[in-house]
Design a protein around this motif. Structure first.
Motif, PDB file in Angstrom:
ATOM      1  N   MET A   1       0.740  -1.322   0.176  1.00 29.98           N
ATOM      2  CA  MET A   1       0.186  -0.096   0.007  1.00 29.98           C
ATOM      3  C   MET A   1       0.991   1.267  -0.041  1.00 29.98           C
ATOM      4  N   ASN A   2       0.616   1.986  -0.920  1.00 30.27           N
ATOM      5  CA  ASN A   2       1.620   3.443  -1.038  1.00 30.27           C
ATOM      6  C   ASN A   2       0.507   4.465  -0.624  1.00 30.27           C
ATOM      7  N   ILE A   3       1.437   5.351   0.156  1.00 32.84           N
ATOM      8  CA  ILE A   3       0.568   6.342   0.675  1.00 32.84           C
ATOM      9  C   ILE A   3       1.266   7.799   0.037  1.00 32.84           C
ATOM     10  N   SER A   4       0.591   8.616  -0.434  1.00 34.03           N
ATOM     11  CA  SER A   4       1.148   9.763  -1.266  1.00 34.03           C
ATOM     12  C   SER A   4       0.684  10.951  -0.523  1.00 34.03           C
ATOM     13  N   LEU A   5       1.602  11.748  -0.126  1.00 37.21           N
ATOM     14  CA  LEU A   5       1.008  13.087   0.599  1.00 37.21           C
ATOM     15  C   LEU A   5       1.606  14.217  -0.136  1.00 37.21           C
ATOM     16  N   ASP A   6       0.394  14.652  -1.107  1.00 37.94           N
ATOM     17  CA  ASP A   6       0.814  15.727  -1.926  1.00 37.94           C
ATOM     18  C   ASP A   6       0.109  17.126  -1.631  1.00 37.94           C
ATOM     19  N   LEU A   7       0.682  18.331  -1.412  1.00 36.70           N
ATOM     20  CA  LEU A   7       0.043  19.417  -1.020  1.00 36.70           C
ATOM     21  C   LEU A   7      -0.943  19.830  -2.226  1.00 36.70           C
ATOM     22  N   ILE A   8      -2.128  20.490  -1.757  1.00 30.03           N
ATOM     23  CA  ILE A   8      -3.130  21.034  -2.584  1.00 30.03           C
ATOM     24  C   ILE A   8      -2.507  22.378  -2.811  1.00 30.03           C
ATOM     25  N   GLN A   9      -2.209  22.698  -4.124  1.00 27.83           N
ATOM     26  CA  GLN A   9      -1.943  24.252  -4.410  1.00 27.83           C
ATOM     27  C   GLN A   9      -2.893  25.007  -4.803  1.00 27.83           C
ATOM     28  N   ASP A  10      -4.131  24.533  -5.565  1.00 27.80           N
ATOM     29  CA  ASP A  10      -5.286  25.392  -5.662  1.00 27.80           C
ATOM     30  C   ASP A  10      -6.737  24.752  -5.321  1.00 27.80           C
ATOM     31  N   LYS A  11      -7.451  25.195  -5.142  1.00 25.68           N
ATOM     32  CA  LYS A  11      -8.813  24.597  -4.684  1.00 25.68           C
ATOM     33  C   LYS A  11     -10.121  25.892  -4.893  1.00 25.68           C
ATOM     34  N   VAL A  12     -11.100  25.600  -5.722  1.00 25.57           N
ATOM     35  CA  VAL A  12     -12.024  26.342  -6.072  1.00 25.57           C
ATOM     36  C   VAL A  12     -13.493  25.808  -5.489  1.00 25.57           C
ATOM     37  N   GLU A  13     -14.029  26.508  -4.694  1.00 25.49           N
ATOM     38  CA  GLU A  13     -15.426  26.035  -4.188  1.00 25.49           C
ATOM     39  C   GLU A  13     -16.554  27.062  -4.352  1.00 25.49           C
ATOM     40  N   CYS A  14     -17.836  26.571  -4.537  1.00 30.72           N
ATOM     41  CA  CYS A  14     -18.891  27.484  -4.835  1.00 30.72           C
ATOM     42  C   CYS A  14     -19.801  27.184  -3.779  1.00 30.72           C
ATOM     43  N   PHE A  15     -20.278  28.242  -3.325  1.00 31.38           N
ATOM     44  CA  PHE A  15     -21.481  28.545  -2.325  1.00 31.38           C
ATOM     45  C   PHE A  15     -22.531  29.137  -2.977  1.00 31.38           C
ATOM     46  N   GLU A  16     -23.728  28.781  -2.258  1.00 33.03           N
ATOM     47  CA  GLU A  16     -25.072  29.690  -2.599  1.00 33.03           C
ATOM     48  C   GLU A  16     -25.922  29.503  -1.426  1.00 33.03           C
TER      49      GLU A  16
END
Length: 68
Positions: free
Chosen positions: A1-16
């Protein structure tokens, strides 16, 4: 089992929401959650739509970027 820990660089979220106070509350809650991921707000875009019966709908798109 391989675990990869990559950082999130960008994230776009929508709200209403049906009112500004609720929309602001939703966005603020998500800002707090994203702080744990080391993301900060980069840009916010928002709009309001009025339906044919006069009901308002507020929406926002929030772009989060990794802290530097």
């Amino acid at each position: 089992m391989n675990i990869s820990l990559d950082l999130i660089q960008d994230k776009v979220e929508c709200f209403e929401a049906a009112d500004l106070a609720t929309l602001e509350k939703k966005i603020n809650e998500q800002i707090e959650h994203n702080k744990a991921l080391l993301l900060e707000v980069h840009h916010v875009s928002h709009q309001m739509h009025v339906s044919a019966n006069g009901q308002r709908l507020y929406s926002a798109v929030v772009h989060f970027k990794a802290k530097k």
